[in-house]
Design an enzyme around this catalytic site. Structure first.
Site, short mmCIF file in Angstrom:
data_model
loop_
_atom_site.label_atom_id
_atom_site.label_comp_id
_atom_site.label_asym_id
_atom_site.label_seq_id
_atom_site.Cartn_x
_atom_site.Cartn_y
_atom_site.Cartn_z
N SER A 1 0.87 -1.18 0.00
CA SER A 1 0.00 0.00 0.00
C SER A 1 0.90 1.23 0.00
CB SER A 1 -0.85 -0.01 1.27
OG SER A 1 -1.35 1.29 1.58
N TYR B 1 -2.85 -1.37 10.04
CA TYR B 1 -2.81 -1.60 8.59
C TYR B 1 -1.46 -1.13 8.04
CZ TYR B 1 -4.43 -1.26 3.71
OH TYR B 1 -4.60 -1.40 2.34
C1 GCO Z 1 -7.06 4.60 4.68
C2 GCO Z 1 -7.01 3.69 3.46
C3 GCO Z 1 -5.56 3.33 3.21
C4 GCO Z 1 -5.41 2.37 2.08
C5 GCO Z 1 -5.36 3.15 0.82
C6 GCO Z 1 -4.04 3.00 0.14
O1 GCO Z 1 -7.91 4.39 5.56
O2 GCO Z 1 -6.22 5.52 4.71
O3 GCO Z 1 -7.79 2.54 3.66
O4 GCO Z 1 -5.04 2.76 4.41
O5 GCO Z 1 -4.23 1.71 2.30
O6 GCO Z 1 -6.42 2.74 0.04
O7 GCO Z 1 -3.75 1.66 -0.06
#
Ligand code: GCO
Length: 259
Positions: A150, A163
């Site tokens: 990500s 995450y």
């Molecule tokens: C958030 C999003 C990000 C994702 C984004 C980039 O809540 O900021 O879910 O964490 O990672 O779509 O990948």
């Protein structure tokens, strides 16, 4: 056309790709891209109805698709799934470790169980599925692993720290896979999606202030579409990337490259 015809380095004909978490969202989009490049697809998910529907829709498009229902967080189920592939003579030539969840909460309010769940789903599962796939790829003398990171593999945002930590781990897991498996002709790389138009991001997309922030913060001035990951995943799954290892390609409209 002039000169001696050369094989198309992006052609995935004759190769089988397993994409985890692929009954919808980015995983489904990447599966479609790999199928369009000629790969046979194994869709994965835990919801039997959603998985069967996705496989049926892709077969209706003329693609060679089957499904494999297992929970990437259940190590025994992952091992059994690969033993099942062995018994069927199904060789996973390409693995896309896509399965993942999001859980937005400030850390001071975050339960350890929720922290562990995100890390387990988004990072540990990529190790477990990657290990089972790599054992077989090494035995065959070739393989492609594409981990889904990500833009949060590089940059943190408040309220999504588990995450972010998991996706940062994906970047380094990818390098570890390259370090250990590169000599066995298994290339491990990653894709780092930016802010994409997915169900996972629905709350953000529908928040006018967040929507404006994404558009202002991204050089492309827009959210990404899931199908825009297809080019990067086909490249990293194909012979075109046989000398690419341990890399992460950001498909983020330029967001992590600018202030
Ligand atoms: C958030 C999003 C990000 C994702 C984004 C980039 O809540 O900021 O879910 O964490 O990672 O779509 O990948």
């Amino acid at each position: 056309m002039t000169g001696t015809p050369r094989p198309n380095p992006f052609d995935l004909s004759g190769r089988t790709a397993l994409v985890t978490g692929s009954s919808r969202g980015l995983g489904r989009a990447m599966a479609e891209g790999l199928a369009a490049a000629g790969a046979r697809i194994v869709l994965n998910g835990v919801d039997p109805g959603r998985l069967a529907a996705a496989a049926g829709e892709m077969r209706a498009e003329g693609f060679d698709v089957r499904d494999a229902r297992f929970d990437v967080c259940d190590e025994a189920a992952v091992v059994a799934a690969f033993e099942g592939f062995d018994a069927e003579g199904l060789a996973v030539d390409i693995l896309v470790n896509n399965a993942g969840i999001q859980f937005r909460k400030p850390m001071v309010d975050l339960a350890t169980a929720d922290w562990r769940r995100v890390i387990e789903t988004n990072l540990t599962s990529a190790f477990v599925v990657g290990r089972e796939a790599a054992k077989r790829m090494i035995g065959r003398g070739r393989g492609k692993i594409v981990n889904v990171g990500s833009l949060t593999s590089e940059l943190a945002r408040a309220t999504v720290t588990p995450y972010t930590v998991a996706k940062g781990g994906i970047k380094m897991l990818t390098r570890g896979m390259a370090a250990e498996w590169g000599a066995r002709n298994v290339q491990a790389n990653a894709i780092g999606p930016g802010y994409m138009l997915t169900d996972m991001n629905e709350a953000l997309i529908n928040d006018p202030a967040f929507d404006a922030w994404v558009k202002g913060r991204t050089p492309a001035r827009r959210w990404g579409r899931p199908d825009e990951l297809a080019g990067a995943v086909v490249f990293l799954a194909s012979p075109a990337s046989d000398y690419v290892n341990g890399q992460i390609i950001y498909v983020d409209g330029g967001m992590i490259s600018v202030l």
